[in-house]
Write a protein that holds these residues in place. Structure first.
Motif, PDB file in Angstrom:
ATOM      1  N   ILE A  54     -49.484  -8.098  15.401  1.00  0.00           N
ATOM      2  CA  ILE A  54     -48.916  -7.949  14.048  1.00  0.00           C
ATOM      3  C   ILE A  54     -49.088  -9.285  13.335  1.00  0.00           C
ATOM      4  N   TRP A  55     -49.759  -9.245  12.150  1.00  0.00           N
ATOM      5  CA  TRP A  55     -50.088 -10.465  11.417  1.00  0.00           C
ATOM      6  C   TRP A  55     -49.321 -10.497  10.097  1.00  0.00           C
ATOM      7  N   ASN A  56     -48.753 -11.656   9.815  1.00  0.00           N
ATOM      8  CA  ASN A  56     -48.120 -11.894   8.507  1.00  0.00           C
ATOM      9  C   ASN A  56     -49.124 -12.688   7.684  1.00  0.00           C
ATOM     10  N   LEU A  57     -49.757 -12.032   6.725  1.00  0.00           N
ATOM     11  CA  LEU A  57     -50.830 -12.658   5.966  1.00  0.00           C
ATOM     12  C   LEU A  57     -50.320 -13.676   4.957  1.00  0.00           C
ATOM     13  N   GLU A  58     -49.013 -13.694   4.704  1.00  0.00           N
ATOM     14  CA  GLU A  58     -48.474 -14.645   3.736  1.00  0.00           C
ATOM     15  C   GLU A  58     -48.175 -15.994   4.390  1.00  0.00           C
ATOM     16  N   LYS A  59     -48.029 -16.000   5.706  1.00  0.00           N
ATOM     17  CA  LYS A  59     -47.727 -17.247   6.408  1.00  0.00           C
ATOM     18  C   LYS A  59     -48.971 -17.678   7.187  1.00  0.00           C
ATOM     19  N   ARG A  60     -49.134 -18.993   7.311  1.00  0.00           N
ATOM     20  CA  ARG A  60     -50.340 -19.537   7.962  1.00  0.00           C
ATOM     21  C   ARG A  60     -49.940 -20.256   9.243  1.00  0.00           C
ATOM     22  N   ASP A  61     -50.878 -20.245  10.201  1.00  0.00           N
ATOM     23  CA  ASP A  61     -50.697 -20.946  11.472  1.00  0.00           C
ATOM     24  C   ASP A  61     -52.018 -21.619  11.819  1.00  0.00           C
ATOM     25  N   GLY A  62     -52.154 -22.896  11.472  1.00  0.00           N
ATOM     26  CA  GLY A  62     -53.404 -23.606  11.715  1.00  0.00           C
ATOM     27  C   GLY A  62     -54.552 -23.078  10.896  1.00  0.00           C
ATOM     28  N   GLY A  63     -54.265 -22.604   9.681  1.00  0.00           N
ATOM     29  CA  GLY A  63     -55.305 -22.070   8.819  1.00  0.00           C
ATOM     30  C   GLY A  63     -55.491 -20.576   8.931  1.00  0.00           C
ATOM     31  N   ASN A  64     -54.982 -20.000   9.995  1.00  0.00           N
ATOM     32  CA  ASN A  64     -55.080 -18.555  10.196  1.00  0.00           C
ATOM     33  C   ASN A  64     -53.735 -17.907   9.853  1.00  0.00           C
ATOM     34  N   PRO A  65     -53.732 -16.578   9.573  1.00  0.00           N
ATOM     35  CA  PRO A  65     -52.455 -15.886   9.379  1.00  0.00           C
ATOM     36  C   PRO A  65     -51.599 -15.984  10.618  1.00  0.00           C
ATOM     37  N   LEU A  66     -50.277 -15.914  10.398  1.00  0.00           N
ATOM     38  CA  LEU A  66     -49.326 -16.053  11.490  1.00  0.00           C
ATOM     39  C   LEU A  66     -49.236 -14.743  12.253  1.00  0.00           C
ATOM     40  N   CYS A  67     -49.445 -14.802  13.547  1.00  0.00           N
ATOM     41  CA  CYS A  67     -49.284 -13.624  14.405  1.00  0.00           C
ATOM     42  C   CYS A  67     -47.820 -13.585  14.851  1.00  0.00           C
ATOM     43  N   THR A  68     -47.100 -12.606  14.412  1.00  0.00           N
ATOM     44  CA  THR A  68     -45.656 -12.538  14.685  1.00  0.00           C
ATOM     45  C   THR A  68     -45.333 -11.801  15.972  1.00  0.00           C
ATOM     46  N   ARG A  69     -46.298 -11.011  16.469  1.00  0.00           N
ATOM     47  CA  ARG A  69     -45.984 -10.248  17.681  1.00  0.00           C
ATOM     48  C   ARG A  69     -47.277  -9.807  18.362  1.00  0.00           C
ATOM     49  N   ILE A  70     -47.248  -9.831  19.691  1.00  0.00           N
ATOM     50  CA  ILE A  70     -48.367  -9.333  20.499  1.00  0.00           C
ATOM     51  C   ILE A  70     -47.756  -8.520  21.633  1.00  0.00           C
ATOM     52  N   PHE A  71     -48.298  -7.285  21.810  1.00  0.00           N
ATOM     53  CA  PHE A  71     -47.827  -6.478  22.923  1.00  0.00           C
ATOM     54  C   PHE A  71     -48.953  -5.530  23.315  1.00  0.00           C
ATOM     55  N   PRO A  72     -48.970  -5.066  24.566  1.00  0.00           N
ATOM     56  CA  PRO A  72     -50.034  -4.166  25.021  1.00  0.00           C
ATOM     57  C   PRO A  72     -49.881  -2.798  24.390  1.00  0.00           C
ATOM     58  N   ALA A  73     -51.021  -2.198  24.048  1.00  0.00           N
ATOM     59  CA  ALA A  73     -50.996  -0.880  23.422  1.00  0.00           C
ATOM     60  C   ALA A  73     -50.660   0.201  24.412  1.00  0.00           C
ATOM     61  N   ILE A  74     -51.089   0.025  25.712  1.00  0.00           N
ATOM     62  CA  ILE A  74     -50.869   1.058  26.725  1.00  0.00           C
ATOM     63  C   ILE A  74     -49.531   0.776  27.395  1.00  0.00           C
ATOM     64  N   PRO A  75     -48.564   1.698  27.283  1.00  0.00           N
ATOM     65  CA  PRO A  75     -47.258   1.434  27.880  1.00  0.00           C
ATOM     66  C   PRO A  75     -47.247   1.565  29.396  1.00  0.00           C
ATOM     67  N   GLY A  76     -48.125   2.433  29.974  1.00  0.00           N
ATOM     68  CA  GLY A  76     -48.131   2.661  31.412  1.00  0.00           C
ATOM     69  C   GLY A  76     -49.252   1.888  32.095  1.00  0.00           C
ATOM     70  N   ALA A  77     -49.539   2.334  33.333  1.00  0.00           N
ATOM     71  CA  ALA A  77     -50.551   1.635  34.127  1.00  0.00           C
ATOM     72  C   ALA A  77     -51.926   2.278  33.990  1.00  0.00           C
ATOM     73  N   GLU A  78     -51.971   3.524  33.467  1.00  0.00           N
ATOM     74  CA  GLU A  78     -53.252   4.195  33.361  1.00  0.00           C
ATOM     75  C   GLU A  78     -54.031   3.634  32.175  1.00  0.00           C
ATOM     76  N   PRO A  79     -55.269   3.228  32.443  1.00  0.00           N
ATOM     77  CA  PRO A  79     -56.066   2.699  31.320  1.00  0.00           C
ATOM     78  C   PRO A  79     -56.563   3.836  30.425  1.00  0.00           C
ATOM     79  N   THR A  80     -56.524   3.631  29.125  1.00  0.00           N
ATOM     80  CA  THR A  80     -57.024   4.607  28.161  1.00  0.00           C
ATOM     81  C   THR A  80     -57.438   3.872  26.908  1.00  0.00           C
ATOM     82  N   VAL A  81     -58.178   4.561  26.073  1.00  0.00           N
ATOM     83  CA  VAL A  81     -58.723   3.948  24.862  1.00  0.00           C
ATOM     84  C   VAL A  81     -57.892   4.373  23.661  1.00  0.00           C
TER      85      VAL A  81
END
Length: 885
Positions: free
Chosen positions: A59-86
């Motif tokens: 999740i990126w906040n385009l109004e705030k900057r972090d070293g010249g890039n937009p601020l990433c406010t959150r990172i989490f895995p898309a797959i909740p379980g252990a099975e890999p999927t696209v």
């Protein structure tokens, strides 16, 4: 977009001539999905930082900057379980509290809570299935949030704002990737699924309409009320989207923009290998695989309408204008053009329907002129009816519509038009409608309008002048309020009196006494009535004397305080009837009625008018009665003299001689001029004249000298009595003269004594209180003496005797009056000699009353002579006494 590891952002300047791109590295390997929120400057992305199937959500906040890039406010895995999927698709709610991710294995995860923060967010599996998820969309309805989920084989919805997430199966066929979208409020926020055969629209709980658009759908997008679809003609299985895209790179693809509301294709063109369709900065952008960005800008509404007008697509133009919320003036212009088009094609029925939609904006005369032809009268009638229903018609429009009804002889439509339930539902000028209906001979309809809308004058005009229903007109007047009943009786009373005199007279009697509208048993009969001025209705009876008499007698009996004109007219009518009646008994009865009316006391203020009426009709008894009431005794005498009624002449003198003594003189003069023997009447008059001393004897002789039949014997007794009285008066005057002379001699002697010898006061009593005199005292030469305190109390001056003062004052007043008369006589003689106009001087003195002879008729002439002699003697004595002192 695509599989780059960088996210590229763009900005256009000068209407898309230049596109400035900026980018930043979001993932180490690749970016697979992006979602830009519309109301927040937040960007959600899905990508991979390492090999293998382990997608990450950032999740990126385009109004705030972090070293010249937009601020990433959150990172989490898309797959909740252990099975890999696209990851196949991604959507985020605008309130930032929901995010859904779809996978190729048919599962959907829901991230609930603040998606920008790990602490406030919770991820769970919402849906599991056997088919790849191809599209997701959130729909907010009030406080309820729905999530649409579409796979390659079905469509379903979830309520995610509550607990348990209830699911609804909407359909059993789905779509490919990027072939679903959520519409805007113009289509009620429906979920759009673009299948190869049809495009379906869904509500959260049911399927809505569908549209059959040909071609294999590749992309579906919603933009400003338009559905944008990219498709190709040859059909390819949607599953190929997940396998290989190279085989499609050379296909020609068609981009169609549909207006679902107005049901037409707004734009269509061909592209080579479209990558995606984007909407930003108010325009639509098409990205092709050759690296080009094509901008599609929507034309303004007026340009669209002109294009439709050229193609005569007026229905589409109308729908488009409504969807674009064009104002009423703009819509009216379209309706007018559409109507003109239909009129030119000969479709008059359709044209008039369009013209009806312009009412209130287009001048009605523009339409009316087109349909004045007799063959198009039905169309004109329809237009005019609508014009009236919208209360925009004037009197001319009402006239025209009613004429249309009458020419069509459509009584049912006419009755429907005029017979409204209430005054508020009337959409036309009632008076104009009455005029037109009356002119066309629809009297019953005109009467209905006039009665129901209180146009009393028109109702009575139609009843009296057209239908000749006098009874109904009179009944209608009797129901009206007092003021209107009065005015209409004044206007139509003569007509009604001519045809139905008895009923009209009865209504007038009620109107002038105690009028209450006849409400057929309804209304308050106890309420006080009103009454009109009965005198104002007399002209109505001009040719109906019998009814007039009945009306006047009724008013005089029921309402004694009726206007004077009622009694004047009644007297005149009775005198006319008396004058023209020949039967003696009836004439006597009429005579008594007239005399009774005169004696009612109603003619005191109009005495002259009543007298003139009696004289005009030679009603002598009435004339004499009025003379007597007006104290016109001279006129009574003259009347009897003219009719040689000697006894009545003498009776008038005896009855009114005390009030007016000159009547006896006139009677003597009258009898003196008669040639026939009137000795007894002359003797009676002379007796009264002699008794009251009304005339000098010489004047009596001169008056009787005009009568050749009057002999000396007639006045012998009168003259003898007069001479005897004068002889007696002379003897009395001579005696009084001797007494005055003796008194004068005595007074002179007293004066002489007062001058020559002293005066001795021997009074012993006070002349006021009759008590014994005590000092101090006051003595006068007249011989009266007073106590000093009595004198001071009663005297008016110190020099005058209180006892003698009243008599002395009378004498002094007489002397002063004589001196003033002497002075006035001298002044009069002087002015008379000096003036050029002697007559004006005499007239002036007459006006001032100088020559008035003030005598008492009760005193005999000899008494007056004696009084004058006494005054002269007293004056001489006083003057002499003054000179002596």
């Amino acid at each position: 977009m695509g599989s780059s590891q960088k996210i590229i952002c763009g900005k256009t300047l000068e209407k898309y001539k230049e596109l400035y791109l900026t980018g930043f590295q979001a993932y180490k390997l690749r970016v697979t999905h992006l979602y830009q929120l519309k109301q927040h400057n937040i960007l959600a992305s899905v990508g991979e930082d390492e090999e293998g199937i382990n997608p990450l959500v950032k999740i990126w906040n385009l109004e705030k900057r972090d070293g010249g890039n937009p601020l990433c406010t959150r990172i989490f895995p898309a797959i909740p379980g252990a099975e890999p999927t696209v990851v196949s698709c991604l959507t985020v709610h605008e309130n930032l509290n929901f995010m859904a991710i779809g996978f190729t294995d048919g599962s959907v995860t829901l991230n609930k809570g603040d998606i920008t923060r790990d602490r406030h967010s919770k991820t769970q599996i919402l849906h599991k299935g056997n088919y790849p998820v191809t599209g997701l969309a959130f729909r907010q309805a009030g406080k309820t949030t729905h999530l649409f989920v579409v796979t390659t084989e079905n469509v379903q919805s979830y309520i995610v704002s509550g607990k348990d997430y209830p699911r609804v199966e909407l359909d059993t066929h789905g779509c490919g990737l990027r072939c679903s979208a959520l519409s805007d409020p113009s289509q009620d926020l429906q979920f759009i699924v673009a299948g190869d055969e049809c495009v379906y629209l869904y509500q959260p709980d049911e399927r809505g309409p569908c549209f059959a658009f040909e071609g294999h759908k590749l992309i579906a997008h919603w933009f400003r009320g338009y559905l944008v679809i990219v498709s190709r003609d040859r059909k390819v299985s949607p599953k190929s989207e997940f396998t290989s895209r190279d085989s499609q790179s050379s296909d020609k693809q068609i981009l169609n923009i549909y207006d679902l509301c107005n049901k037409f294709i707004a734009y269509s063109t061909v592209f080579e290998d479209v990558v995606d369709v984007l909407a930003e900065w108010g325009s639509l952008y098409v990205l092709t695989r050759d690296g080009r960005v094509h901008a599609l800008q929507e034309k303004d509404t007026q340009t669209k309408l002109e294009m439709l007008f050229k193609k005569n697509l007026f229905e589409m133009a109308i729908n488009l204008a409504k969807s674009q919320h064009l104002d009423s003036d703009g819509l009216a212009q379209i309706f007018m053009q559409y109507g003109d088009h239909l009129y030119s094609k000969g479709n008059h029925d359709g044209a008039v329907q369009q013209y009806i939609r312009t009412i209130g904006k287009l001048e009605p005369s523009y339409v009316i002129r087109k349909f004045l032809d007799a063959q198009r009268i039905h169309n004109l009638t329809a237009y005019l009816q609508t014009l009236h229903r919208q209360s925009l018609a004037n009197a001319d429009h009402t006239t025209l519509l009613l004429n249309c009804y009458t020419k069509l002889k459509d009584s049912s439509k006419l009755e429907e038009f005029i017979k409204t339930k209430s005054e508020s539902e009337v959409h036309f000028d009632v008076e104009t409608a009455i005029k037109v209906l009356r002119q066309a001979g629809y009297y019953s309809h005109a009467l209905y309008l006039a009665e129901n809308h209180a146009h009393h004058e028109w109702y009575l005009k139609i009843q009296l002048e057209d239908i000749k229903n006098y009874q109904e007109a009179l009944r209608y007047i009797g129901k009206l309020p007092f003021e209107q009943a009065e005015s209409n009786m004044k206007r139509y009373g003569k007509i009604l009196m001519h045809h139905i005199p008895e009923q009209t007279t009865e209504l007038l009697k009620g109107l002038c006494t105690d009028y209450r509208p006849s409400l057929e048993g309804r209304g308050d009969r106890e309420a006080p009535g009103c009454r009109a001025n009965s005198e104002e209705f007399i002209p109505i009876f001009a040719n109906n004397p019998r009814e007039l008499k009945a009306f006047l007698e009724h008013m005089s009996e029921v309402q004694p305080d009726s206007p004077q004109g009622i009694y004047d007219t009644l007297l005149e009518l009775r005198l006319q009837n008396w004058a023209h009646e020949e039967e003696p008994q009836v004439k006597e009865k009429l005579h008594a009625e007239a005399i009774s009316l005169l004696k009612s006391g109603r003619f005191c203020d109009v005495f002259d008018k009543a007298l003139v009426l009696c004289q005009m009709h030679d009603f002598q008894d009435g004339v004499l009665y009025l003379y007597e009431q007006g104290k016109l005794f001279q006129q009574i005498m003259h009347y009897h003299m003219q009719h040689e009624q000697y006894r009545q002449v003498l009776a008038v003198c005896e009855r009114h001689g005390e009030q007016e003594p000159s009547l006896w003189e006139q009677a003597l003069s009258y009898f003196a001029r008669k040639e026939e023997d009137c000795k007894q009447y002359v003797a009676a008059v002379l007796k009264h004249i002699e008794g009251k001393n009304l005339m000098p004897p010489l004047l009596v002789v001169q008056t009787l000298a005009h009568n050749s039949t009057a002999t000396l014997s007639v006045i012998r007794d009168y003259l003898v009595q007069k001479l005897q009285k004068q002889s007696q008066q002379i003897a009395q005057d001579e005696l009084r003269v001797r007494r005055y002379r003796e008194e004068t001699t005595r007074i002179r002697q007293e004066i002489q004594e007062l001058k020559a010898s002293p005066k001795i006061f021997q009074k012993t009593k006070c002349s006021i209180c009759n008590s014994a005199l005590e000092l101090p005292s006051v003595h006068f030469l007249c011989g009266h003496s007073f106590h000093q305190h009595c004198f001071e109390s009663y005297s008016e001056s110190d020099a005058d005797c209180p006892t003698c003062l009243p008599e002395n004052r009378k004498v002094m007043d007489m002397i002063r009056a004589q001196e003033q008369k002497r002075d006035l006589h001298d002044q009069f003689q002087h002015q008379l000699k000096c003036s050029n106009d002697s007559f004006s001087v005499i007239a002036d003195y007459f006006g001032r009353g100088v020559f008035n002879k003030l005598t008492l008729l009760t005193d005999p002439p000899t008494a007056r002579l004696t009084a004058s002699l006494e005054a002269g003697l007293q004056r001489d004595l006083l003057i002499h006494a003054r000179r002596g002192t």
